[in-house]
Write an enzyme that holds these catalytic residues in place. Structure first.
Site, PDB file in Angstrom:
ATOM      1  N   TYR A  29      18.571 -19.196  36.655  1.00 37.59           N
ATOM      2  CA  TYR A  29      17.601 -19.904  35.811  1.00 37.59           C
ATOM      3  C   TYR A  29      18.155 -21.298  35.469  1.00 37.59           C
ATOM      4  CZ  TYR A  29      15.100 -21.252  31.600  1.00 37.59           C
ATOM      5  OH  TYR A  29      14.392 -21.957  30.672  1.00 37.59           O
ATOM      6  N   LYS A  37      10.322 -12.129  28.588  1.00 34.95           N
ATOM      7  CA  LYS A  37       9.663 -11.882  29.867  1.00 34.95           C
ATOM      8  C   LYS A  37       9.104 -10.450  29.909  1.00 34.95           C
ATOM      9  CE  LYS A  37      10.844 -16.108  30.693  1.00 34.95           C
ATOM     10  NZ  LYS A  37      12.105 -16.428  30.126  1.00 34.95           N
ATOM     11  N   ARG A  42      20.869 -11.922   8.810  1.00 38.26           N
ATOM     12  CA  ARG A  42      21.534 -12.480  10.009  1.00 38.26           C
ATOM     13  C   ARG A  42      22.498 -11.444  10.576  1.00 38.26           C
ATOM     14  NH1 ARG A  42      25.885 -15.153   9.189  1.00 38.26           N
ATOM     15  NH2 ARG A  42      25.102 -16.412   7.470  1.00 38.26           N
ATOM     16  N   ASP A  60      22.247 -10.876  34.610  1.00 40.18           N
ATOM     17  CA  ASP A  60      20.999 -11.217  33.922  1.00 40.18           C
ATOM     18  C   ASP A  60      19.910 -10.377  34.592  1.00 40.18           C
ATOM     19  OD1 ASP A  60      18.547 -12.334  33.213  1.00 40.18           O
ATOM     20  OD2 ASP A  60      19.349 -14.364  33.046  1.00 40.18           O
TER      21      ASP A  60
END
Ligand SMILES: Cc1ncc(COP(=O)(O)O)c(C=O)c1O
Length: 386
Positions: A106, A205, A54, A180
């Site tokens: 978004y 994406k 992690r 973004d």
């Protein structure tokens, strides 16, 4: 992970090599998928830089360094999704502080602010950032973050990153400006070089590029902000697994060639749609009638792979067209090699219903893939037939 803030290579070279050396233990040219959760220590606290996956994993380290280099940033952090990346950035904003966001984002970003973070005392407002006076007027003494997408999702507005960064930084020393950059990718525009403090991506994406992975990233230059985000990345734990990091690393290698072809196909399709009698309006930043065309020409390398459009026939016709395409799959997401078509108001942006960000019910969004452009046009032509 840190990388050279002054990359000596062009982006096509960085996409293939940045952050990656042949594996020291075997010479493997491709970064291995370090599918491990933990690392042996020779004595308490004595290890080779990794303790627990992690906190850090070598496959993730390579991805973080690669993406930082592509964006021209010193630091990169990878996340389990684009939303995890954006959420971790928003943890920089304390209760009682304010986020000023562009008025087209978004749907998931809107939902996070409106349905999650509002309850934790984070204030937010939206302005049309094509109007720089509206950006100035929207800032508050407690504005911690100015947040925008450009091109925006799904209206494909273009905002002036350099001008907005300057306005944000004039507000006060605590005001950060973030972009973004999912739609443009660092191949088309590099917000950090234009003055932004933070860049976020849904690597799901264009960076991944093959619709086979969900991921996110944050890239930045400031050491103090990086230390806080790195702490948050580990403390919150929304990290990607090594296999997902490998898939994004592999996808990124072809980003420049893919983005050129996405844009070439998209421009041809945008022109086809503009000339089609059933089409009322086409929004594509590479078309000279786009309201921010000049800015797009200045700020972006090309118009990108996303097109939005409206039909004279309205919602009913739009739904028929969406059901008729064969090559364009009716699906959420974008940026993969395959072409996709969708209705944002009912799909990706359903969360904005009833809000000032609500999307026109009949707006159609397409993600233009890498198929032959004549085949794609034939598919749209038959779908648009009365
Ligand atoms: C512009 C933009 N930002 C962020 C996201 C969220 O990314 P993810 O789906 O990887 O969480 C999306 C998803 O569609 C997006 O289009």
């Amino acid at each position: 992970m840190t990388t050279n803030s002054n990359p000596p290579y062009h982006i096509e070279t960085l996409a293939i090599h940045a952050g990656q050396q042949p594996d020291p233990s075997t010479g493997a040219v491709m970064t291995p998928i370090y599918q491990t959760s933990t690392y042996a220590q020779s004595a308490v606290g004595e290890h080779k830089g990794y303790e627990y996956s992690r906190t850090g994993n070598p496959t993730r380290t390579a991805l973080e360094a690669c993406l930082a280099a592509l964006e021209g940033g010193r630091y990169g952090l990878a996340f389990a999704s684009g939303m995890a990346a954006i959420d971790t950035i928003l943890r920089l904003v304390a209760a009682g502080e304010h986020v000023l966001a562009g008025n087209d984002v978004y749907g998931g970003t809107f939902r996070l602010l409106d349905k999650v973070l509002k309850a934790y005392g984070i204030e937010y407002s939206f302005v049309d950032m094509t109007d720089l006076n509206a950006v100035k007027a929207g800032l508050q003494p407690n504005t911690r973050l100015v947040w925008l997408e450009t091109p925006t999702n799904p209206r494909l507005k273009i905002f002036d990153i350099a001008a907005i960064a300057k306005i944000a930084h004039a507000n006060n020393a605590r005001t950060l400006m973030g972009v973004d950059n999912t739609f443009a990718t660092p191949y088309l525009q590099r917000p950090l070089e234009l003055g932004a403090d933070l860049v976020a991506h849904s690597t799901t994406k264009y960076l991944g590029g093959h619709s086979d992975v969900v991921g996110g990233a944050v890239l930045l230059n400031d050491t103090e902000t990086y230390a806080r985000l790195k702490f948050l990345q580990n403390a919150i734990g929304a990290v990607p697994g090594p296999m997902d990091c490998f898939l994004v690393l592999r996808g990124v290698k072809t980003l420049p060639v893919r983005m050129d072809r996405h844009a070439e196909n998209a421009l041809t399709i945008a022109q086809f749609l503009s000339d089609h009698p059933a089409v009322k309006e086409v929004i594509y930043p590479g078309l000279s009638d786009h309201p921010q065309y000049e800015l797009a020409q200045r700020q972006m390398r090309n118009g990108g792979g996303m097109i939005s459009f409206l039909l004279h026939g309205g919602l009913e016709t739009a739904r028929k067209v969406l059901a008729r395409t064969h090559l364009f799959a009716l699906a959420e997401s974008l940026g993969g090699i395959e072409s996709l078509i969708q209705l944002p108001s009912a799909m990706t942006h359903a969360s904005t219903a009833g809000s000032p960000l609500e999307v026109a019910p009949d707006l159609i969004r397409i993600s233009v893939g890498l198929e032959n452009k004549e085949d794609l046009i034939d598919d749209l032509r038959q779908a648009l037939k009365e």
